[in-house]
Design a protein around this motif. Sequence first.
Motif, PDB file in Angstrom:
ATOM      1  N   SER A   7     -12.710 -48.325 -31.814  1.00  0.00           N
ATOM      2  CA  SER A   7     -12.992 -48.056 -30.399  1.00  0.00           C
ATOM      3  C   SER A   7     -13.755 -46.745 -30.186  1.00  0.00           C
ATOM      4  CB  SER A   7     -11.694 -48.047 -29.595  1.00  0.00           C
ATOM      5  OG  SER A   7     -10.820 -47.081 -30.133  1.00  0.00           O
ATOM      6  N   THR A   8     -13.530 -45.757 -31.045  1.00  0.00           N
ATOM      7  CA  THR A   8     -14.243 -44.483 -30.871  1.00  0.00           C
ATOM      8  C   THR A   8     -15.497 -44.402 -31.749  1.00  0.00           C
ATOM      9  OG1 THR A   8     -12.676 -43.528 -32.449  1.00  0.00           O
ATOM     10  CG2 THR A   8     -12.272 -43.103 -30.116  1.00  0.00           C
ATOM     11  N   LYS A   9     -15.827 -45.533 -32.387  1.00  0.00           N
ATOM     12  CA  LYS A   9     -17.088 -45.697 -33.146  1.00  0.00           C
ATOM     13  C   LYS A   9     -17.199 -44.814 -34.392  1.00  0.00           C
ATOM     14  CE  LYS A   9     -18.563 -48.264 -29.644  1.00  0.00           C
ATOM     15  NZ  LYS A   9     -18.179 -49.651 -29.687  1.00  0.00           N
ATOM     16  N   GLY A  10     -16.103 -44.162 -34.757  1.00  0.00           N
ATOM     17  CA  GLY A  10     -16.180 -43.248 -35.894  1.00  0.00           C
ATOM     18  C   GLY A  10     -15.899 -43.898 -37.230  1.00  0.00           C
ATOM     19  N   ALA A  11     -15.466 -45.149 -37.208  1.00  0.00           N
ATOM     20  CA  ALA A  11     -15.114 -45.826 -38.459  1.00  0.00           C
ATOM     21  C   ALA A  11     -15.262 -47.330 -38.266  1.00  0.00           C
ATOM     22  CB  ALA A  11     -13.673 -45.497 -38.836  1.00  0.00           C
ATOM     23  N   ALA A  35      -2.004 -39.930 -48.031  1.00  0.00           N
ATOM     24  CA  ALA A  35      -1.001 -39.750 -46.972  1.00  0.00           C
ATOM     25  C   ALA A  35      -0.113 -40.982 -46.961  1.00  0.00           C
ATOM     26  CB  ALA A  35      -1.670 -39.569 -45.618  1.00  0.00           C
ATOM     27  N   LEU A  40       1.848 -46.530 -42.101  1.00  0.00           N
ATOM     28  CA  LEU A  40       0.501 -46.547 -42.678  1.00  0.00           C
ATOM     29  C   LEU A  40       0.428 -45.669 -43.916  1.00  0.00           C
ATOM     30  CD1 LEU A  40      -1.198 -43.665 -42.009  1.00  0.00           C
ATOM     31  CD2 LEU A  40      -1.011 -44.560 -39.723  1.00  0.00           C
ATOM     32  N   ILE A  42      -2.848 -43.686 -46.346  1.00  0.00           N
ATOM     33  CA  ILE A  42      -4.288 -43.450 -46.479  1.00  0.00           C
ATOM     34  C   ILE A  42      -4.595 -43.405 -47.973  1.00  0.00           C
ATOM     35  CG2 ILE A  42      -6.256 -41.972 -45.926  1.00  0.00           C
ATOM     36  CD1 ILE A  42      -4.707 -40.952 -43.502  1.00  0.00           C
ATOM     37  N   GLU A  49     -12.202 -42.905 -47.736  1.00  0.00           N
ATOM     38  CA  GLU A  49     -10.804 -42.814 -47.298  1.00  0.00           C
ATOM     39  C   GLU A  49     -10.519 -44.004 -46.397  1.00  0.00           C
ATOM     40  OE1 GLU A  49      -9.908 -39.059 -45.454  1.00  0.00           O
ATOM     41  OE2 GLU A  49     -10.349 -37.951 -47.275  1.00  0.00           O
ATOM     42  N   THR A  51      -7.546 -46.019 -44.205  1.00  0.00           N
ATOM     43  CA  THR A  51      -6.206 -46.050 -43.629  1.00  0.00           C
ATOM     44  C   THR A  51      -5.739 -47.500 -43.608  1.00  0.00           C
ATOM     45  OG1 THR A  51      -6.831 -44.181 -42.232  1.00  0.00           O
ATOM     46  CG2 THR A  51      -4.817 -45.347 -41.639  1.00  0.00           C
ATOM     47  N   PHE A  53      -2.854 -49.981 -42.424  1.00  0.00           N
ATOM     48  CA  PHE A  53      -1.702 -50.112 -41.538  1.00  0.00           C
ATOM     49  C   PHE A  53      -0.828 -51.275 -42.009  1.00  0.00           C
ATOM     50  CE2 PHE A  53      -4.954 -48.024 -39.109  1.00  0.00           C
ATOM     51  CZ  PHE A  53      -4.295 -47.140 -38.277  1.00  0.00           C
ATOM     52  N   LYS A  61     -13.223 -44.946 -43.176  1.00  0.00           N
ATOM     53  CA  LYS A  61     -13.898 -43.763 -42.612  1.00  0.00           C
ATOM     54  C   LYS A  61     -15.172 -43.417 -43.365  1.00  0.00           C
ATOM     55  CE  LYS A  61     -10.207 -41.055 -42.701  1.00  0.00           C
ATOM     56  NZ  LYS A  61      -9.475 -39.798 -42.634  1.00  0.00           N
ATOM     57  N   ASN A  62     -16.040 -42.689 -42.670  1.00  0.00           N
ATOM     58  CA  ASN A  62     -17.289 -42.179 -43.260  1.00  0.00           C
ATOM     59  C   ASN A  62     -18.110 -43.265 -43.927  1.00  0.00           C
ATOM     60  OD1 ASN A  62     -16.560 -39.536 -42.464  1.00  0.00           O
ATOM     61  ND2 ASN A  62     -15.288 -39.339 -44.286  1.00  0.00           N
TER      62      ASN A  62
ATOM     63  N   PRO B  36      -6.424 -35.862 -43.135  1.00  0.00           N
ATOM     64  CA  PRO B  36      -7.220 -37.093 -43.183  1.00  0.00           C
ATOM     65  C   PRO B  36      -6.863 -38.125 -42.115  1.00  0.00           C
ATOM     66  CG  PRO B  36      -5.429 -37.262 -44.744  1.00  0.00           C
ATOM     67  CD  PRO B  36      -5.275 -35.933 -44.065  1.00  0.00           C
ATOM     68  N   PHE B  37      -6.016 -37.765 -41.142  1.00  0.00           N
ATOM     69  CA  PHE B  37      -5.670 -38.759 -40.116  1.00  0.00           C
ATOM     70  C   PHE B  37      -6.811 -38.960 -39.117  1.00  0.00           C
ATOM     71  CE2 PHE B  37      -1.674 -37.175 -41.779  1.00  0.00           C
ATOM     72  CZ  PHE B  37      -1.148 -38.376 -42.211  1.00  0.00           C
ATOM     73  N   ASP B  39     -11.338 -37.910 -38.957  1.00  0.00           N
ATOM     74  CA  ASP B  39     -12.410 -37.462 -39.847  1.00  0.00           C
ATOM     75  C   ASP B  39     -12.741 -36.000 -39.531  1.00  0.00           C
ATOM     76  OD1 ASP B  39     -13.693 -37.680 -37.449  1.00  0.00           O
ATOM     77  OD2 ASP B  39     -15.118 -39.197 -38.068  1.00  0.00           O
ATOM     78  N   GLN B  68       2.471 -35.219 -39.913  1.00  0.00           N
ATOM     79  CA  GLN B  68       3.154 -36.282 -40.681  1.00  0.00           C
ATOM     80  C   GLN B  68       4.655 -36.172 -40.481  1.00  0.00           C
ATOM     81  OE1 GLN B  68       2.124 -37.768 -44.744  1.00  0.00           O
ATOM     82  NE2 GLN B  68       0.792 -35.993 -44.752  1.00  0.00           N
ATOM     83  N   PRO B 159     -19.571 -40.282 -32.205  1.00  0.00           N
ATOM     84  CA  PRO B 159     -18.373 -40.946 -32.715  1.00  0.00           C
ATOM     85  C   PRO B 159     -17.440 -40.018 -33.486  1.00  0.00           C
ATOM     86  CG  PRO B 159     -20.297 -41.559 -34.013  1.00  0.00           C
ATOM     87  CD  PRO B 159     -20.795 -40.743 -32.870  1.00  0.00           C
ATOM     88  N   GLU B 160     -16.175 -40.344 -33.445  1.00  0.00           N
ATOM     89  CA  GLU B 160     -15.182 -39.688 -34.281  1.00  0.00           C
ATOM     90  C   GLU B 160     -14.016 -40.661 -34.441  1.00  0.00           C
ATOM     91  OE1 GLU B 160     -12.574 -36.790 -31.620  1.00  0.00           O
ATOM     92  OE2 GLU B 160     -14.692 -36.286 -31.480  1.00  0.00           O
ATOM     93  N   VAL B 161     -13.239 -40.437 -35.481  1.00  0.00           N
ATOM     94  CA  VAL B 161     -12.086 -41.308 -35.711  1.00  0.00           C
ATOM     95  C   VAL B 161     -10.908 -40.754 -34.923  1.00  0.00           C
ATOM     96  CG1 VAL B 161     -10.524 -42.243 -37.456  1.00  0.00           C
ATOM     97  CG2 VAL B 161     -12.927 -41.870 -38.017  1.00  0.00           C
ATOM     98  N   CYS B 162     -10.325 -41.604 -34.084  1.00  0.00           N
ATOM     99  CA  CYS B 162      -9.214 -41.090 -33.275  1.00  0.00           C
ATOM    100  C   CYS B 162      -7.964 -40.921 -34.138  1.00  0.00           C
ATOM    101  CB  CYS B 162      -8.950 -41.986 -32.082  1.00  0.00           C
ATOM    102  SG  CYS B 162      -8.484 -43.639 -32.539  1.00  0.00           S
ATOM    103  N   VAL B 164      -4.831 -41.576 -35.794  1.00  0.00           N
ATOM    104  CA  VAL B 164      -4.168 -42.865 -36.051  1.00  0.00           C
ATOM    105  C   VAL B 164      -2.658 -42.792 -35.873  1.00  0.00           C
ATOM    106  CG1 VAL B 164      -5.941 -43.799 -37.588  1.00  0.00           C
ATOM    107  CG2 VAL B 164      -4.098 -42.408 -38.558  1.00  0.00           C
TER     108      VAL B 164
END
Lengths: 81, 188
Positions: A7-11, A35, A40, A42, A49, A51, A53, A61-62, B36-37, B39, B68, B159-162, B164
């Motif tokens: 949803s936030t387009k980052g992954a 993690a 979840l 990682i 990386e 994640t 669930f 990611k990335n 890493p939760f 980016d 965590q 963009p960024e990863v929210c 999680v």
Amino acid sequence: MIIKRCSTKGAFEAVPEKPVKLDLNKLKSKFETIADLPILIIIKHNGYEITCFKNGKLLIKNCDSESIAEKLANEIMENLK
Amino acid sequence: MKALLLISGGFDSAVAGYLMQQKGVEVIAMHFSYAPFTDDAPEKKSRKSTEILGIKKFIVRNISNEIQEISKKCKHKYYFILTKRLMLKLAEKEALKEKCDFLITGENLSQVSSQTLQNLHAITKAVKMPIVRPLLTYDKIEILNIAKKIGTYDACIGPEVCDVLGPKHPATTSKLEEIENEENLLNQ
């Protein structure tokens, strides 16, 4: 797996077409885990990386390529067989 | 006067810092990384914003271990309140070292779940140092217009990863006593 931008387009996220419960312990035994939480983990796979669930969703990611995201997701699911 | 700005990489905190600079306050900034939760995009956006604002000191603190622990031990609905309190406590320590007079946040009343009046009260009580919230009653459009004017809009968009770990249904009301009881479960 359905592959789409999160949803936030980052992954990229990979969502199983049918409901599935991921065996996180099995994944932990097969991949480097950075993690670890009850809902979840990682992991690192091919420099990415990811994640994972418990409900089956994967967040990659990335990664700028949908086809790479799909390949990574399939490889992870293969390791659960 | 000198103050420590908690900067997230979003639009609001950068604008909050700018408004305080306009009042003659010397601002330093601190970013809390969830990697890493998430980016590294929020950290990059924060760094860029501080450069645009001419903020000379930019501190980054990774809090992935702490969040965590919160996620494992505490009621999930309080996750955002507990992480905000954690950040304020860490920011206060740094601010005292840096001889700051107060903290600045980009919080905005009722914009998100942790920013209801009750939750802001519980968050505020985490620290003794005063917290200044210059955007408290601003409209989001006003904030974005200022961000565009000062040049931080382009640094913060993208963009960024929210996070999680955030709950689907966060608490919109909280009692300070209950939040403190949750914190007592932590080794922080």
